[in-house]
Design a protein around this motif. Sequence first.
Motif, PDB file in Angstrom:
ATOM      1  N   GLU A  79     -24.449  54.641   6.268  1.00  0.00           N
ATOM      2  CA  GLU A  79     -23.427  53.632   5.993  1.00  0.00           C
ATOM      3  C   GLU A  79     -23.774  52.317   6.678  1.00  0.00           C
ATOM      4  OE1 GLU A  79     -18.629  52.908   6.681  1.00  0.00           O
ATOM      5  OE2 GLU A  79     -19.415  54.914   6.312  1.00  0.00           O
ATOM      6  N   CYS A  80     -24.147  52.383   7.924  1.00  0.00           N
ATOM      7  CA  CYS A  80     -24.485  51.163   8.657  1.00  0.00           C
ATOM      8  C   CYS A  80     -25.717  50.490   8.076  1.00  0.00           C
ATOM      9  CB  CYS A  80     -24.698  51.470  10.139  1.00  0.00           C
ATOM     10  SG  CYS A  80     -23.172  51.857  11.025  1.00  0.00           S
ATOM     11  N   PHE A  81     -26.664  51.292   7.590  1.00  0.00           N
ATOM     12  CA  PHE A  81     -27.874  50.697   7.021  1.00  0.00           C
ATOM     13  C   PHE A  81     -27.545  49.848   5.804  1.00  0.00           C
ATOM     14  CE2 PHE A  81     -31.616  50.354   4.404  1.00  0.00           C
ATOM     15  CZ  PHE A  81     -32.607  50.065   5.327  1.00  0.00           C
ATOM     16  N   ILE A  82     -26.755  50.396   4.884  1.00  0.00           N
ATOM     17  CA  ILE A  82     -26.480  49.620   3.674  1.00  0.00           C
ATOM     18  C   ILE A  82     -25.629  48.397   3.969  1.00  0.00           C
ATOM     19  CG2 ILE A  82     -24.462  50.987   2.950  1.00  0.00           C
ATOM     20  CD1 ILE A  82     -25.524  50.516   0.040  1.00  0.00           C
ATOM     21  N   LEU A  83     -24.655  48.533   4.864  1.00  0.00           N
ATOM     22  CA  LEU A  83     -23.794  47.395   5.171  1.00  0.00           C
ATOM     23  C   LEU A  83     -24.542  46.315   5.951  1.00  0.00           C
ATOM     24  CD1 LEU A  83     -20.472  49.275   6.029  1.00  0.00           C
ATOM     25  CD2 LEU A  83     -21.150  48.243   3.855  1.00  0.00           C
ATOM     26  N   LYS A  84     -25.411  46.735   6.845  1.00  0.00           N
ATOM     27  CA  LYS A  84     -26.208  45.763   7.592  1.00  0.00           C
ATOM     28  C   LYS A  84     -27.316  45.155   6.745  1.00  0.00           C
ATOM     29  CE  LYS A  84     -25.202  47.450  12.247  1.00  0.00           C
ATOM     30  NZ  LYS A  84     -25.741  47.974  13.525  1.00  0.00           N
ATOM     31  N   ALA A  87     -19.624  46.982   9.420  1.00  0.00           N
ATOM     32  CA  ALA A  87     -20.631  47.549  10.331  1.00  0.00           C
ATOM     33  C   ALA A  87     -21.457  46.492  11.042  1.00  0.00           C
ATOM     34  CB  ALA A  87     -21.570  48.472   9.562  1.00  0.00           C
ATOM     35  N   ASP A  88     -21.258  45.221  10.690  1.00  0.00           N
ATOM     36  CA  ASP A  88     -22.085  44.142  11.228  1.00  0.00           C
ATOM     37  C   ASP A  88     -21.172  43.024  11.717  1.00  0.00           C
ATOM     38  OD1 ASP A  88     -23.884  42.148  11.787  1.00  0.00           O
ATOM     39  OD2 ASP A  88     -24.942  42.262   9.872  1.00  0.00           O
ATOM     40  N   VAL A  89     -21.212  42.746  13.001  1.00  0.00           N
ATOM     41  CA  VAL A  89     -20.316  41.739  13.574  1.00  0.00           C
ATOM     42  C   VAL A  89     -20.496  40.379  12.916  1.00  0.00           C
ATOM     43  CG1 VAL A  89     -21.899  41.083  15.446  1.00  0.00           C
ATOM     44  CG2 VAL A  89     -19.417  40.828  15.771  1.00  0.00           C
ATOM     45  N   SER A 120     -28.676  60.915   2.063  1.00  0.00           N
ATOM     46  CA  SER A 120     -29.643  60.932   3.153  1.00  0.00           C
ATOM     47  C   SER A 120     -29.981  59.490   3.514  1.00  0.00           C
ATOM     48  CB  SER A 120     -30.910  61.684   2.748  1.00  0.00           C
ATOM     49  OG  SER A 120     -31.669  60.935   1.806  1.00  0.00           O
ATOM     50  N   ILE A 121     -30.267  59.248   4.777  1.00  0.00           N
ATOM     51  CA  ILE A 121     -30.631  57.904   5.212  1.00  0.00           C
ATOM     52  C   ILE A 121     -31.902  57.449   4.498  1.00  0.00           C
ATOM     53  CG2 ILE A 121     -31.835  58.858   7.232  1.00  0.00           C
ATOM     54  CD1 ILE A 121     -30.100  55.411   7.036  1.00  0.00           C
ATOM     55  N   GLU A 122     -32.807  58.384   4.221  1.00  0.00           N
ATOM     56  CA  GLU A 122     -34.061  58.042   3.541  1.00  0.00           C
ATOM     57  C   GLU A 122     -33.794  57.535   2.119  1.00  0.00           C
ATOM     58  OE1 GLU A 122     -34.730  60.915   6.768  1.00  0.00           O
ATOM     59  OE2 GLU A 122     -33.470  61.025   4.966  1.00  0.00           O
ATOM     60  N   ALA A 123     -32.843  58.153   1.429  1.00  0.00           N
ATOM     61  CA  ALA A 123     -32.522  57.731   0.065  1.00  0.00           C
ATOM     62  C   ALA A 123     -31.907  56.339   0.053  1.00  0.00           C
ATOM     63  CB  ALA A 123     -31.564  58.737  -0.585  1.00  0.00           C
ATOM     64  N   VAL A 124     -31.002  56.073   0.993  1.00  0.00           N
ATOM     65  CA  VAL A 124     -30.371  54.760   1.062  1.00  0.00           C
ATOM     66  C   VAL A 124     -31.410  53.685   1.399  1.00  0.00           C
ATOM     67  CG1 VAL A 124     -28.697  53.352   2.337  1.00  0.00           C
ATOM     68  CG2 VAL A 124     -28.098  55.677   1.631  1.00  0.00           C
ATOM     69  N   PHE A 174     -15.298  60.873   1.699  1.00  0.00           N
ATOM     70  CA  PHE A 174     -14.828  59.928   2.712  1.00  0.00           C
ATOM     71  C   PHE A 174     -15.946  59.075   3.305  1.00  0.00           C
ATOM     72  CE2 PHE A 174     -11.562  63.435   3.658  1.00  0.00           C
ATOM     73  CZ  PHE A 174     -10.577  62.834   2.897  1.00  0.00           C
ATOM     74  N   ASP A 175     -17.160  59.629   3.364  1.00  0.00           N
ATOM     75  CA  ASP A 175     -18.234  59.000   4.119  1.00  0.00           C
ATOM     76  C   ASP A 175     -19.529  58.922   3.329  1.00  0.00           C
ATOM     77  OD1 ASP A 175     -16.969  58.600   6.725  1.00  0.00           O
ATOM     78  OD2 ASP A 175     -16.954  60.788   6.874  1.00  0.00           O
ATOM     79  N   THR A 176     -20.360  57.950   3.696  1.00  0.00           N
ATOM     80  CA  THR A 176     -21.718  57.862   3.167  1.00  0.00           C
ATOM     81  C   THR A 176     -22.557  59.021   3.697  1.00  0.00           C
ATOM     82  OG1 THR A 176     -21.433  55.469   3.412  1.00  0.00           O
ATOM     83  CG2 THR A 176     -23.637  56.263   2.839  1.00  0.00           C
ATOM     84  N   ASP A 177     -22.421  59.300   4.984  1.00  0.00           N
ATOM     85  CA  ASP A 177     -23.220  60.318   5.655  1.00  0.00           C
ATOM     86  C   ASP A 177     -22.511  61.677   5.623  1.00  0.00           C
ATOM     87  OD1 ASP A 177     -25.390  58.577   7.350  1.00  0.00           O
ATOM     88  OD2 ASP A 177     -23.463  57.537   7.219  1.00  0.00           O
ATOM     89  N   PRO A 178     -23.214  62.750   5.257  1.00  0.00           N
ATOM     90  CA  PRO A 178     -22.585  64.075   5.346  1.00  0.00           C
ATOM     91  C   PRO A 178     -22.194  64.350   6.799  1.00  0.00           C
ATOM     92  CG  PRO A 178     -24.663  64.164   4.117  1.00  0.00           C
ATOM     93  CD  PRO A 178     -24.598  62.819   4.757  1.00  0.00           C
TER      94      PRO A 178
END
Length: 251
Positions: free
Chosen positions: A200-205, A75-77, A163-167, A184-188
Motif C-alpha cells: 500500500e505504501c509503495f503505490i501511494l508513495k 502514506a506520504d507526508v 504481493s509487493i513484487e506485483a505492485v 480491507f487492505d492492499t497487503d494480505p
Amino acid sequence: GYGVRRMKINIVLDEMKRLKWVDLTHGFGTETPRWPGFDPLKREVKLDFDQYPVRAYMYTFPGQYGTHIDVPAHADVGGRTLEEIDLKECVLPLCVINCVEKVKNNPYYALSIKDIIDYEDKYGIIPRGSFVAMRTDWYKRWPDQKAFENCDSKGQAHYPGWSIEAVEFLITQRKIGSIGHETFDTDPPANKNQSPFKAECFILKSDKYQVEMLANLDKVTESGGIIICLFAKQVGGTGFPVRCFAICPYR
C-alpha cells in the motif's frame, strides 16, 4: 460548428449508453464492512420534517470507510491530497485479474507477477495508465464484518491482497495509474513480510491512488472496459468514500 460538435457528443453518449454499466461500490451505511480499527458510521438527524420542510443528517465516519479511495497523502507526508487528484486520473482503462480459484484454496493469497503475465498472455500488455483490479469475489461476504475479516482462533485476519513484487512491477514496468481490490487492505494481513502496509505504501508513495472494498468485479469484462471513480473534493483529505462504476462491453 456548434451543431456538429453537439451531434458528435450525443453520438458518443449514445454509444456509451449501449455498453454495460456496472456499479462497483458497496452501500454506505452503519452495516458496511470496515477495517477493524475503525468504528462504524454514525448518523444523526440534524433537521427533520417535524420542524422543517427538509430532512438532513450529520455523519461521523473515517475517511477510509466502505468502498473508498486512498490518495498519496495517506502514506506520504508530502503526497497529494484528495482535491489534487486530476479529473483525468478518475477515468482509466480497467484491467481485472481473476484470482477467484486461487483464493478459494488460500484465503491469504497474494497476487503475483505470474498472475500479471498470465493475464497479459490472454489480453495483451496492460496499457499504461490503467486501473488494475484484483478480483477475488470477497465482496460477496458483504455485509458480514466477521466474514470479511476471516479471523482464526488467535485473532489473525486472513484475506487476500497483492504481493509487493506485483505492485512494484505494475508501477515500474507497466506505469499503471491505480490498483483496486475487494478487501480491507492492499497487503494480505497474514503476510508478515509485508507488514506494515508495504505494498500500500509503495503505490501511494509512487504518487498513485488506490480503491479498496470494490464490488461486482465478476460482472465486468476482464479487459476492454473503463472505470470511473467519483469522490468528494475534500480539501487536505487522505481518503474518502468513493462511487466507482465500470463501463464495458457485454460478454
